[in-house]
Design a protein around this motif. Structure first.
Motif, PDB file in Angstrom:
ATOM      1  N   UNK A 134      -3.966  26.298  33.195  1.00  0.00           N
ATOM      2  CA  UNK A 134      -3.362  26.517  31.806  1.00  0.00           C
ATOM      3  C   UNK A 134      -2.947  25.610  31.051  1.00  0.00           C
ATOM      4  N   UNK A 135      -2.688  24.326  31.462  1.00  0.00           N
ATOM      5  CA  UNK A 135      -2.398  23.138  30.803  1.00  0.00           C
ATOM      6  C   UNK A 135      -3.429  22.536  30.036  1.00  0.00           C
ATOM      7  N   UNK A 136      -4.576  23.119  29.902  1.00  0.00           N
ATOM      8  CA  UNK A 136      -5.659  23.025  29.093  1.00  0.00           C
ATOM      9  C   UNK A 136      -5.108  23.284  27.597  1.00  0.00           C
ATOM     10  N   UNK A 152      -1.992  14.383  26.094  1.00  0.00           N
ATOM     11  CA  UNK A 152      -1.869  12.701  26.025  1.00  0.00           C
ATOM     12  C   UNK A 152      -0.721  12.519  25.787  1.00  0.00           C
ATOM     13  N   UNK A 153       0.137  12.985  25.271  1.00  0.00           N
ATOM     14  CA  UNK A 153       1.614  12.577  24.848  1.00  0.00           C
ATOM     15  C   UNK A 153       2.404  12.687  26.350  1.00  0.00           C
ATOM     16  N   UNK A 154       2.105  13.987  27.057  1.00  0.00           N
ATOM     17  CA  UNK A 154       2.754  14.259  28.263  1.00  0.00           C
ATOM     18  C   UNK A 154       2.373  13.139  29.095  1.00  0.00           C
ATOM     19  N   UNK A 155       1.054  12.691  29.260  1.00  0.00           N
ATOM     20  CA  UNK A 155       0.835  11.730  30.264  1.00  0.00           C
ATOM     21  C   UNK A 155       1.356  10.341  29.781  1.00  0.00           C
ATOM     22  N   UNK A 156       1.330  10.124  28.525  1.00  0.00           N
ATOM     23  CA  UNK A 156       2.195   8.677  28.084  1.00  0.00           C
ATOM     24  C   UNK A 156       3.446   8.820  28.415  1.00  0.00           C
ATOM     25  N   UNK A 215      -9.309  13.797  25.686  1.00  0.00           N
ATOM     26  CA  UNK A 215     -10.220  14.542  26.867  1.00  0.00           C
ATOM     27  C   UNK A 215     -10.111  14.210  28.561  1.00  0.00           C
ATOM     28  N   UNK A 216      -9.988  12.765  28.590  1.00  0.00           N
ATOM     29  CA  UNK A 216     -10.096  12.371  30.070  1.00  0.00           C
ATOM     30  C   UNK A 216      -8.738  13.021  30.506  1.00  0.00           C
ATOM     31  N   UNK A 219      -5.344  16.756  34.014  1.00  0.00           N
ATOM     32  CA  UNK A 219      -4.430  17.663  34.361  1.00  0.00           C
ATOM     33  C   UNK A 219      -4.867  19.008  34.572  1.00  0.00           C
ATOM     34  N   UNK A 220      -6.051  19.428  34.329  1.00  0.00           N
ATOM     35  CA  UNK A 220      -6.949  20.533  35.023  1.00  0.00           C
ATOM     36  C   UNK A 220      -7.222  20.345  36.429  1.00  0.00           C
ATOM     37  N   UNK A 221      -6.780  19.081  36.941  1.00  0.00           N
ATOM     38  CA  UNK A 221      -7.108  18.787  38.330  1.00  0.00           C
ATOM     39  C   UNK A 221      -8.657  18.491  38.703  1.00  0.00           C
TER      40      UNK A 221
END
Ligand code: SF4
Length: 280
Positions: free
Chosen positions: A13-15, A75-79, A261-262, A267-269
């Motif tokens: 769902x994080x997609x 992307x922002x979450x990962x950063x 995209x990466x 995040x989708x595992x």
């Protein structure tokens, strides 16, 4: 099985970048409240307790990012996860470090600006380290990627095999000609933790292409500086993300080719870092 079914659904769902699904927030929240309970019980100043507390605190910090519904994109979450880890690792007090190695002993550390013998090996890092470096480089529109690309092509010969990578003594692609780290603010945790009490040994290792690359250091201090990374990695694993070690340069190149995209696939595992994953 049930737990994983829920988790996979939540990760998928994080997609949707605009809608942090309740399931994923709930999962992170549940894990974090359990960890906060354990944290409250971790009393005492012995080294093991202090270490557990630091790692668990960072685990909570990382989960708290998942719970925050305000991110514009994954992307922002990962950063944010990467930036928080680097910030917390960089800002651990000298006082705390002295618990692991006394301050007079720390003065034996022989490292200094412009010394980069330890930057002569393809680094094996966590995905979050690679995200930190890639985000940093993507902010610099003048950054020339050609060097990174040729470096990645050159190390292709080792096929990401752990033992093979040890054979390369090529300087890190992020090292400048005057031996400065070009990604210093965002450098991986291992670069922050690594140190030596004998630069002569570091130099000999590189000049003689030594099979054994070990150099004298304070292992307790090295371990301490990596504690927050272990907390973040545990949180990412428990949120269902791929946590295999990756070759830094290859993972950064993948991310720089198409960051959003990466990161979304991660995040989708999905095993989006297959090409960069270190193999035994
Ligand atoms: S990222 Fe920076 S500190 Fe780390 S190996 Fe590369 S040049 Fe050295």
């Amino acid at each position: 099985v049930g737990r994983w079914a829920v988790l996979e659904g939540a990760v998928l769902n994080l997609a949707n970048p605009h809608f942090m699904k309740r399931a994923i927030r709930k999962r992170a929240g549940k894990l974090r409240s359990k960890a906060l309970e354990s944290l409250a019980k971790l009393q005492g100043g012995d080294l093991q307790t202090v270490s557990n507390r630091i790692s668990l605190e960072q685990y909570c910090h990382t989960l708290a990012r998942f719970e925050d519904p305000t991110h514009d994109s994954l992307g922002q979450l990962a950063q944010e996860i990467a930036a928080n880890l680097m910030h917390e690792t960089a800002n651990q007090s000298d006082q705390l470090e002295a618990n692991y190695v006394s301050e007079p002993k720390q003065r034996e550390i022989d490292c200094g600006a412009g010394c980069a013998w330890c930057c002569h090996e393809p680094l094996q890092v966590s995905v979050v380290d690679a995200i930190s470096v890639a985000s940093f480089l993507l902010q610099d529109s003048t950054h020339d990627r050609s060097h990174l690309e040729s470096y990645v092509n050159n190390i292709d010969v080792y096929q990401n095999r752990r033992a093979g990578l040890k054979e390369s003594f090529a300087p890190c692609p992020f090292l400048s000609d005057d031996k400065r780290c070009q990604v210093y603010e965002a450098r991986p945790v291992i670069c922050r933790a690594f140190h030596s009490t004998d630069v002569f040994t570091c130099r000999t290792v590189v000049e003689q292409r030594a099979e054994d690359r070990s150099v004298p250091m304070f292992t307790a201090l090295f371990g301490f500086r990596g504690l927050r990374l272990s907390g973040t990695r545990k949180a990412l694993r428990e949120m269902g993300l791929d946590d295999r070690p990756v070759v830094l340069a290859t993972a950064v190149k993948l991310l720089m080719d198409d960051f959003d995209s990466v990161v979304e696939q991660w995040f989708r595992g999905e095993p989006v870092f297959d090409l960069a994953a270190v193999k035994d």
